[in-house]
Scaffold this active site. Structure first.
Site, PDB file in Angstrom:
ATOM      1  N   CYS A  93       0.815  -1.213   0.000  1.00 38.52           N
ATOM      2  CA  CYS A  93       0.000   0.000   0.000  1.00 38.52           C
ATOM      3  C   CYS A  93       0.854   1.271   0.000  1.00 38.52           C
ATOM      4  O   CYS A  93       1.453   1.566  -1.027  1.00 38.52           O
ATOM      5  CB  CYS A  93      -0.986  -0.037   1.157  1.00 38.52           C
ATOM      6  SG  CYS A  93      -2.404   1.013   0.847  1.00 38.52           S
ATOM      7  N   ARG A 105     -12.968   6.054  -1.034  1.00 40.87           N
ATOM      8  CA  ARG A 105     -11.782   5.246  -0.756  1.00 40.87           C
ATOM      9  C   ARG A 105     -12.068   3.818  -1.222  1.00 40.87           C
ATOM     10  O   ARG A 105     -13.225   3.370  -1.210  1.00 40.87           O
ATOM     11  CB  ARG A 105     -11.465   5.254   0.750  1.00 40.87           C
ATOM     12  CG  ARG A 105     -10.875   6.546   1.261  1.00 40.87           C
ATOM     13  CD  ARG A 105     -10.461   6.429   2.732  1.00 40.87           C
ATOM     14  NE  ARG A 105      -9.303   5.559   2.937  1.00 40.87           N
ATOM     15  CZ  ARG A 105      -8.033   5.931   2.762  1.00 40.87           C
ATOM     16  NH1 ARG A 105      -7.777   7.158   2.335  1.00 40.87           N
ATOM     17  NH2 ARG A 105      -7.033   5.096   2.982  1.00 40.87           N
ATOM     18  N   HIS A 147      -3.363  -5.517   2.545  1.00 35.35           N
ATOM     19  CA  HIS A 147      -2.995  -5.641   3.955  1.00 35.35           C
ATOM     20  C   HIS A 147      -3.590  -6.961   4.463  1.00 35.35           C
ATOM     21  O   HIS A 147      -4.041  -7.796   3.690  1.00 35.35           O
ATOM     22  CB  HIS A 147      -3.645  -4.505   4.772  1.00 35.35           C
ATOM     23  CG  HIS A 147      -3.177  -3.135   4.413  1.00 35.35           C
ATOM     24  ND1 HIS A 147      -1.977  -2.613   4.834  1.00 35.35           N
ATOM     25  CD2 HIS A 147      -3.779  -2.170   3.674  1.00 35.35           C
ATOM     26  CE1 HIS A 147      -1.866  -1.369   4.375  1.00 35.35           C
ATOM     27  NE2 HIS A 147      -2.926  -1.084   3.674  1.00 35.35           N
TER      28      HIS A 147
HETATM   29  N1  GLN Z   1      -2.128   6.960   2.196  1.00 39.98           N
HETATM   30  C1  GLN Z   1      -2.282   6.054   1.059  1.00 39.98           C
HETATM   31  C2  GLN Z   1      -3.721   6.078   0.474  1.00 39.98           C
HETATM   32  O1  GLN Z   1      -4.654   6.370   1.178  1.00 39.98           O
HETATM   33  C3  GLN Z   1      -1.943   4.640   1.463  1.00 39.98           C
HETATM   34  C4  GLN Z   1      -2.819   4.112   2.595  1.00 39.98           C
HETATM   35  C5  GLN Z   1      -2.382   2.748   3.115  1.00 39.98           C
HETATM   36  O2  GLN Z   1      -1.183   2.445   3.223  1.00 39.98           O
HETATM   37  N2  GLN Z   1      -3.397   1.911   3.471  1.00 39.98           N
HETATM   38  O3  GLN Z   1      -3.910   5.755  -0.689  1.00 39.98           O
END
Ligand code: GLN
Length: 256
Positions: A98, A135, A203
């Site tokens: 990520c 998101r 993750h």
């Molecule tokens: N900050 C980055 C995003 O929101 C990665 C987030 C994360 O590592 N889950 O895309």
């Protein structure tokens, strides 16, 4: 040849450990130790150089929020990033998850429009989500063509939560999305791969539920020292039960 040792270089361990990505360190460490391979774990923090060893090395770069990514982007833009690029070009084994994955591309653009420079391991970049874009959150089931196994197709499961949309240039995707969003929720790709460098949005943490991938990374790292080394099979009943539980739930069908 003396006893092979594995060193796990955990990049920004204290900053980039979102959603328990430290579990990836634990999974690799235990699966090596269960085969009698001693393991050291090195936290590589801000201002600290990456120091490959004379034995086997594996580099992990976990996920993190925009704030942490901004804090470490400049740290990566100097010799550290050049060292990581050189490690990848030399066939070194790296896993970026990520936020760590995003910074392995050319840049990660924050929602505020700041372009955080990446290492440039993968020919890709990440843009922020648009005002009308949510998101990308949820469980993911993806299909990986593992080149080490010829045309064998394997699956991985994990959990994603990112606003960024990653657009691949020449970079090879790691996987194809079966369920979930992946790189950007539109082109069906998930992650990226170059030589022995893997990037993913998954993750979970990723590796405990995907033992074949853990062993693939471990074997790639060990074979750079001893090309004939093999890993004895382990009893993966618990790991495969965890995989099947998520894969079944995500795909809507029970898996044995
Ligand atoms: N900050 C980055 C995003 O929101 C990665 C987030 C994360 O590592 N889950 O895309």
């Amino acid at each position: 040849m003396g006893q092979i040792r594995l060193t796990i270089h955990h990049l920004y361990a204290g900053m980039m450990n979102l959603y328990g990505d430290r579990g990836n360190v634990i999974a690799i460490k235990k699966r090596a130790e269960w085969r009698g391979i001693p393991v050291d774990v090195l936290d590589v923090g801000l201002g600290e150089n990456i120091r490959p060893t004379s034995s086997a090395d594996l580099f992990l770069f976990g996920g993190g929020q925009d704030r942490e990514q901004a804090l470490l982007a400049s740290d990566l833009s100097g010799t550290k990033g050049a060292d990581l690029r050189a490690i990848v070009e030399d066939g070194g084994v790296v896993l970026g998850v990520c936020g760590g994955y995003q910074l392995m591309g050319h840049y990660y653009e924050t929602p505020e429009g700041e372009k955080l420079p990446g290492v440039g391991v993968f020919d890709m970049h990440t843009r922020p989500r648009g005002g009308d874009e949510a998101r990308l959150i949820g469980n993911v089931l993806a299909r990986v063509r593992a080149p080490e196994d010829g045309d064998v197709v394997r699956e991985i499961v994990g959990f994603e939560n990112h606003g960024g949309r990653t657009e691949l240039g020449e970079a090879e995707p790691l996987a194809g999305v079966l369920v979930g969003y992946g790189n950007n929720g539109s082109d069906g790709t998930e992650g990226a791969r170059r030589l022995n460098a893997y990037g993913t949005y998954l993750h979970g943490s990723l590796l405990p539920k995907n033992p074949w991938l853990t062993d693939q990374l471990l074997l790639n790292a060990l074979r750079r020292v001893d090309e004939k080394i093999e890993l004895e099979p382990l009893d993966d009943a618990a790991e495969l039960a965890a995989f099947s539980s998520v894969a079944g739930r995500v795909s809507g069908r029970a898996r044995g």
